[in-house]
Design an enzyme around this catalytic site. Sequence first.
Site, PDB file in Angstrom:
ATOM      1  CB  SER A 427       7.336   9.920  41.669  1.00 48.97           C
ATOM      2  OG  SER A 427       6.643  10.903  40.836  1.00 48.97           O
ATOM      3  CG  HIS A 448       5.748   6.480  37.352  1.00 48.09           C
ATOM      4  ND1 HIS A 448       6.959   6.793  36.944  1.00 48.09           N
ATOM      5  CD2 HIS A 448       5.352   7.545  38.385  1.00 48.09           C
ATOM      6  CE1 HIS A 448       7.263   7.734  37.557  1.00 48.09           C
ATOM      7  NE2 HIS A 448       6.356   8.564  38.271  1.00 48.09           N
ATOM      8  CD  GLU A 460       8.730   3.997  34.898  1.00 50.66           C
ATOM      9  OE1 GLU A 460       9.901   3.878  34.710  1.00 50.66           O
ATOM     10  OE2 GLU A 460       8.511   4.862  35.798  1.00 50.66           O
ATOM     11  CG  ASN A 498      11.221   9.305  37.457  1.00 49.89           C
ATOM     12  OD1 ASN A 498      11.404  10.238  36.581  1.00 49.89           O
ATOM     13  ND2 ASN A 498      10.268   9.742  38.385  1.00 49.89           N
TER      14      ASN A 498
HETATM   15  P1  NAI Z   1      -0.493  18.086  43.147  1.00 51.31           P
HETATM   16  O1  NAI Z   1      -0.029  18.750  44.387  1.00 51.31           O
HETATM   17  O2  NAI Z   1      -0.372  18.881  42.166  1.00 51.31           O
HETATM   18  O3  NAI Z   1      -1.990  17.384  43.075  1.00 51.31           O
HETATM   19  C1  NAI Z   1      -2.458  16.943  44.175  1.00 51.31           C
HETATM   20  C2  NAI Z   1      -3.606  16.783  44.623  1.00 51.31           C
HETATM   21  O4  NAI Z   1      -4.234  15.745  45.405  1.00 51.31           O
HETATM   22  C3  NAI Z   1      -4.324  18.094  45.142  1.00 51.31           C
HETATM   23  O5  NAI Z   1      -5.346  18.770  44.247  1.00 51.31           O
HETATM   24  C4  NAI Z   1      -4.858  17.725  46.646  1.00 51.31           C
HETATM   25  O6  NAI Z   1      -6.030  18.583  46.835  1.00 51.31           O
HETATM   26  C5  NAI Z   1      -5.256  16.417  46.286  1.00 51.31           C
HETATM   27  N1  NAI Z   1      -5.269  15.741  47.511  1.00 51.31           N
HETATM   28  C6  NAI Z   1      -4.319  15.550  48.491  1.00 51.31           C
HETATM   29  N2  NAI Z   1      -5.175  14.359  49.411  1.00 51.31           N
HETATM   30  C7  NAI Z   1      -6.303  14.311  48.917  1.00 51.31           C
HETATM   31  C8  NAI Z   1      -7.129  13.349  49.203  1.00 51.31           C
HETATM   32  N3  NAI Z   1      -7.094  12.507  50.611  1.00 51.31           N
HETATM   33  N4  NAI Z   1      -8.312  12.993  48.531  1.00 51.31           N
HETATM   34  C9  NAI Z   1      -8.505  13.688  47.427  1.00 51.31           C
HETATM   35  N5  NAI Z   1      -7.448  14.375  46.915  1.00 51.31           N
HETATM   36  C10 NAI Z   1      -6.561  14.794  47.869  1.00 51.31           C
HETATM   37  O7  NAI Z   1       0.360  16.595  42.867  1.00 51.31           O
HETATM   38  P2  NAI Z   1       0.947  15.898  41.639  1.00 51.31           P
HETATM   39  O8  NAI Z   1       2.133  16.528  41.209  1.00 51.31           O
HETATM   40  O9  NAI Z   1      -0.214  15.900  40.640  1.00 51.31           O
HETATM   41  O10 NAI Z   1       1.341  14.605  42.089  1.00 51.31           O
HETATM   42  C11 NAI Z   1       0.295  13.598  42.425  1.00 51.31           C
HETATM   43  C12 NAI Z   1       0.902  12.189  42.577  1.00 51.31           C
HETATM   44  O11 NAI Z   1       1.668  11.893  41.363  1.00 51.31           O
HETATM   45  C13 NAI Z   1       2.216  12.229  43.565  1.00 51.31           C
HETATM   46  O12 NAI Z   1       2.121  10.897  44.178  1.00 51.31           O
HETATM   47  C14 NAI Z   1       3.517  12.392  42.786  1.00 51.31           C
HETATM   48  O13 NAI Z   1       4.344  11.693  43.240  1.00 51.31           O
HETATM   49  C15 NAI Z   1       3.098  11.576  41.335  1.00 51.31           C
HETATM   50  N6  NAI Z   1       3.604  12.182  40.228  1.00 51.31           N
HETATM   51  C16 NAI Z   1       4.061  13.222  39.859  1.00 51.31           C
HETATM   52  C17 NAI Z   1       4.628  13.762  38.899  1.00 51.31           C
HETATM   53  C18 NAI Z   1       4.711  15.012  38.308  1.00 51.31           C
HETATM   54  O14 NAI Z   1       5.521  15.481  37.363  1.00 51.31           O
HETATM   55  N7  NAI Z   1       4.232  16.326  39.234  1.00 51.31           N
HETATM   56  C19 NAI Z   1       4.724  12.714  37.743  1.00 51.31           C
HETATM   57  C20 NAI Z   1       4.463  11.416  37.886  1.00 51.31           C
HETATM   58  C21 NAI Z   1       3.897  11.167  39.263  1.00 51.31           C
END
Ligand code: NAI
Length: 655
Positions: A427, A448, A460, A498
């Site tokens: 993001s 995105h 996006e 955003n």
């Molecule tokens: P989250 O914290 O819910 O999930 C991240 C997951 O990745 C966790 O299950 C973690 O165990 C896993 N993980 C971390 N390092 C890892 C690795 N090296 N290999 C495999 N798995 C690994 O995070 P979320 O909210 O899903 O966000 C993920 C990405 O998406 C971020 O880059 C965030 O900026 C982006 N994003 C998030 C949004 C949201 O509303 N939460 C919206 C759009 C994008």
Amino acid sequence: MNPADAVIDPKALGEYRHFRLETDRDGIVWLTFDKAGASTNTFSKDVMEELVAIIDRLAGEKPRGLVIRSGKDSGFIAGADVEEFTRVDQVDDALAIVRRGWDAYNRLAALPFPTLALVRGFCMGGGLELAIACRYRIAVDEPGTRFALPEVMLGILPGWGGVMRLPKLVGPQAALDMMMTGRSVDARRAKRMGLVDATVPPRVMENAARIMLQEAPAPRALPFLQRLMNGPLKGVVAAMAKSQLEKKARRDQYPAPYAILELWQKYDGDPFLPPPQDDASIAKLVQHPTTKNLIRIFGLQERMKSLGKASDFAAARVHVIGAGTMGSDIAAICALRGLTVTLQDTVPERIAPAVKRAAELFGKRLRDKLRARDALDRLIPDVPGDGVRHADVIIEAIVENLEIKRKLFAELEASAKPTAILATNTSSLKLADIGAAMKAPARLIGLHFFNPVPQMQLVEVVAGDATDPEWARRGAAFTRQIDKLPLPVKDAPGFLVNRVLGPYMANAFRMLDEGIKAETLDKAAEQFGMPMGPITLADTVGLDICAAAGKALAGADATPPKRLQALLEAGKLGKKSGEGFYRWEKGKPVKGAADAVTDDLVKRIIDPYLAEAQKAVAEGIVADADLADAGLIFGTGFAPFRGGPMYYLRSAAGT
Ligand code: NAI
């Protein structure tokens, strides 16, 4: 999709441009709609004229029966040609379009022999109105077979007989629900509600149609109570539907569902009965600005869809890394769309809840145990990351940490297929930074997604300075493949959506700190036409995510809003923790009374949004103002009836 060869004598009955007409040895005529020069069947003027000529001819020839079906693999009929509607600027033009279909389908309905629509794939708008003007309907039971009257989404009404015939066929409640929301139903639901007479597997569809025409059973009679609701109880049904509607849409903002209701109640669905000054008239509807704006949005949506056609990239396997909030849903919708998906995370315990959530989504969306199980079979937990080597698309959705992402992409580049898309869902990080350790960063794109992924249509597609545009085009094609809308954006903080939401939310938080009630701020935004006010939105997204996004956009040194900060410190993160600015019960915020909302207050809330949208367009974050409108409508729900923020600014300025 040719007629079953052995049975049908392919004696052509004359030459037509958009239709094939054949008669079989049982004397049944097969009318195959295959619009010339188009991948989808739609009713433009020339097509409708040809259909009328065929109907008139058959009325004289009186065959034993008529089957209408599609010659396209894409589906049955998508409806009227909306493009023709975009060119309407006189009421008379609109009335001529309505008259054309209304007359044609009345003639079809009056044919003195049994008629049947054999529906495989989508059956929308004017396509559904054609089907219900036939005596029978058979639906092929496949996931792609869907019925809808989506006219309301364009601010118009089903004027080719939909409002007249559907309530008589399925009862007024189910009919009004379909017509006033535009919601679609699948083949099985269509059978349960009486919209179709039978559902069949594809291999027997032709035989089933033939048998039904030969047996010509009495059409299904509407149950007694439904008949009452179409007759003496009409007023009660209409009053109930109206009070439901008033909770969802304001008449001055969305006149079409009100017009549909009244056209049914007062005029039995005949669009030529209301006088022009009546709110249920076509004249009133097409002159309303909402209608123009909604048709405009339809055009923008089509434009985004066409952006996915610039590459013929098609994926079979997808690998998603990170099974958190985003990754798990991204993996699920890919599996839902028929792709094989491997889902990677650090330990199996993190993947298990993702699979459970996916199973719930499949159950809800597919409504069929076998199909849901197949989708679940396509979603494969993959802690070691074996899927990387086989994937056509790799989507990273791990924690928002630059070092970890950078290292990950260098590794992925080494083991992925050279033809695979490498995409990050970041993001707030720059592609240039994430790809810094890659040998060929030209391959890295951003995809995105928005939360919640199953509901949000927009993606996006981010291209950095180093990105080769061909990879971005492939990313857009993949986005279409999973039935989302691609919006190409530049790699700049917050991309488009955003970035525009940031100042809008920050401003709302400041107004809260000034002492304005959360309820009042939300109400003001809703009055403008936002689907949800900024404070409810913040609670829904999560206050931690809002704060992080705010920091990324405004800089770490900017003073954080006080109330937001206090809630974060107290561990109150919004909906997900049960409390944020509001207390949440059963997924709904508990709200107190709002204070009076003035025009000034509305302006103070919306202005930062509009100003930022202008800046983003001026900086070239998206290609033009129209695409900004499209992105902001589909990404933030910006009041659709206003046609988009940039368009709203132009119309407010009178240009
Ligand atoms: P989250 O914290 O819910 O999930 C991240 C997951 O990745 C966790 O299950 C973690 O165990 C896993 N993980 C971390 N390092 C890892 C690795 N090296 N290999 C495999 N798995 C690994 O995070 P979320 O909210 O899903 O966000 C993920 C990405 O998406 C971020 O880059 C965030 O900026 C982006 N994003 C998030 C949004 C949201 O509303 N939460 C919206 C759009 C994008």
